[in-house]
Write a protein that holds these residues in place. Sequence first.
Motif, short mmCIF file in Angstrom:
data_model
loop_
_atom_site.label_atom_id
_atom_site.label_comp_id
_atom_site.label_asym_id
_atom_site.label_seq_id
_atom_site.Cartn_x
_atom_site.Cartn_y
_atom_site.Cartn_z
N GLU A 139 -26.96 -9.95 57.81
CA GLU A 139 -25.80 -10.38 58.61
C GLU A 139 -25.12 -9.21 59.31
O GLU A 139 -24.57 -9.35 60.39
CB GLU A 139 -24.80 -11.10 57.71
N ASN A 140 -25.13 -8.03 58.68
CA ASN A 140 -24.39 -6.88 59.20
C ASN A 140 -25.31 -5.82 59.79
O ASN A 140 -25.09 -4.63 59.62
CB ASN A 140 -23.53 -6.28 58.08
N MET A 141 -26.34 -6.27 60.45
CA MET A 141 -27.30 -5.35 61.04
C MET A 141 -26.66 -4.48 62.13
O MET A 141 -25.72 -4.91 62.80
CB MET A 141 -28.46 -6.14 61.65
N LYS A 142 -27.17 -3.28 62.28
CA LYS A 142 -26.74 -2.43 63.39
C LYS A 142 -27.56 -2.79 64.62
O LYS A 142 -28.78 -2.89 64.56
CB LYS A 142 -26.95 -0.96 63.03
N ARG A 143 -26.88 -2.98 65.72
CA ARG A 143 -27.57 -3.39 66.94
C ARG A 143 -28.60 -2.36 67.38
O ARG A 143 -29.69 -2.70 67.83
CB ARG A 143 -26.54 -3.63 68.06
N GLU A 144 -28.25 -1.09 67.23
CA GLU A 144 -29.15 -0.03 67.70
C GLU A 144 -30.46 0.01 66.92
O GLU A 144 -31.46 0.55 67.38
CB GLU A 144 -28.46 1.32 67.63
N ASP A 145 -30.47 -0.60 65.72
CA ASP A 145 -31.70 -0.64 64.92
C ASP A 145 -32.67 -1.72 65.41
O ASP A 145 -33.79 -1.81 64.91
CB ASP A 145 -31.37 -0.89 63.44
N ARG A 146 -32.24 -2.53 66.35
CA ARG A 146 -33.08 -3.61 66.87
C ARG A 146 -33.83 -3.18 68.13
O ARG A 146 -34.34 -4.02 68.89
CB ARG A 146 -32.25 -4.86 67.17
N THR A 147 -33.88 -1.88 68.40
CA THR A 147 -34.56 -1.37 69.58
C THR A 147 -36.00 -1.88 69.65
O THR A 147 -36.70 -1.93 68.64
CB THR A 147 -34.57 0.17 69.57
N ILE A 148 -36.42 -2.26 70.84
CA ILE A 148 -37.76 -2.81 71.07
C ILE A 148 -38.57 -1.83 71.92
O ILE A 148 -38.04 -1.23 72.87
CB ILE A 148 -37.68 -4.17 71.80
N ASN A 149 -39.82 -1.65 71.57
CA ASN A 149 -40.74 -0.84 72.37
C ASN A 149 -42.04 -1.62 72.53
O ASN A 149 -42.69 -1.95 71.54
CB ASN A 149 -40.99 0.51 71.71
N ARG A 150 -42.41 -1.92 73.77
CA ARG A 150 -43.63 -2.68 74.03
C ARG A 150 -44.38 -2.05 75.19
O ARG A 150 -43.82 -1.36 76.04
CB ARG A 150 -43.31 -4.14 74.36
N ARG A 151 -45.69 -2.32 75.25
CA ARG A 151 -46.52 -1.82 76.34
C ARG A 151 -47.08 -2.99 77.13
O ARG A 151 -47.13 -4.13 76.65
CB ARG A 151 -47.67 -0.98 75.78
N LYS A 152 -47.51 -2.69 78.35
CA LYS A 152 -48.12 -3.72 79.18
C LYS A 152 -49.43 -4.18 78.54
O LYS A 152 -50.14 -3.40 77.89
CB LYS A 152 -48.41 -3.19 80.59
#
Length: 205
Positions: A39-52
């Motif tokens: 519930e109290n997750m840090k937003r910055e920890d949800r960073t996404i990295n994807r490739r084409k």
Amino acid sequence: MRLYRVRKTVMQMLKDRDYLIVDHDLNMTMLQFKNKHGENMKREDRTINRRKRDDKSDQIYVFFPDEPKVGAKTMKSCITRMNQENLIRAILAVQQNLSPFAETSISEMGSKYHLEIFQETELLVNIKEHVLVPEHRFLTNEEKKTCWRVWAYFLPLIQLIDPIARYYGLKRGQVVKIIRPSETAGRYVTYRYVIQVQQQKPGLH
């Protein structure tokens, strides 16, 4: 949960841009999201990295800054992370308008990095799923290389600030194929030429 809805739209947006997104990314329920991240997750920890899908070298970051009004510290952190991975493209899903410093920084870095800014309110609902928004598909260089100058002269225009252009991350000079349902023909196809701002159409020379 607000962040869950924003993330879901971002995942679909990346898939529509042909980034590699698995079904689990798209189909995760809110309960699964809460159980995984808390519930109290840090937003910055949800960073996404994807490739084409067809180009491992073409990658993108999506940042969810904790800072409500993104300023110098957050911008520096994002750029540092991009430099570490040698990436030039990123999306920032921000909670509020950027600080004047952040806006200036993005403008100054425009020649080196491609940073897209979306307010979280823009991502709570996927604009592509609206009943009035038809299917869009941008043409590959191979599809348009033989006649794009002729098309660019005669086609209607679409600006980069258009919401659907922002969703697909379109670039100036691309040609977009728009497919609408038709009662008589089954579907009706039109095209748009992407420009940065309202301008005269390019010449045929």
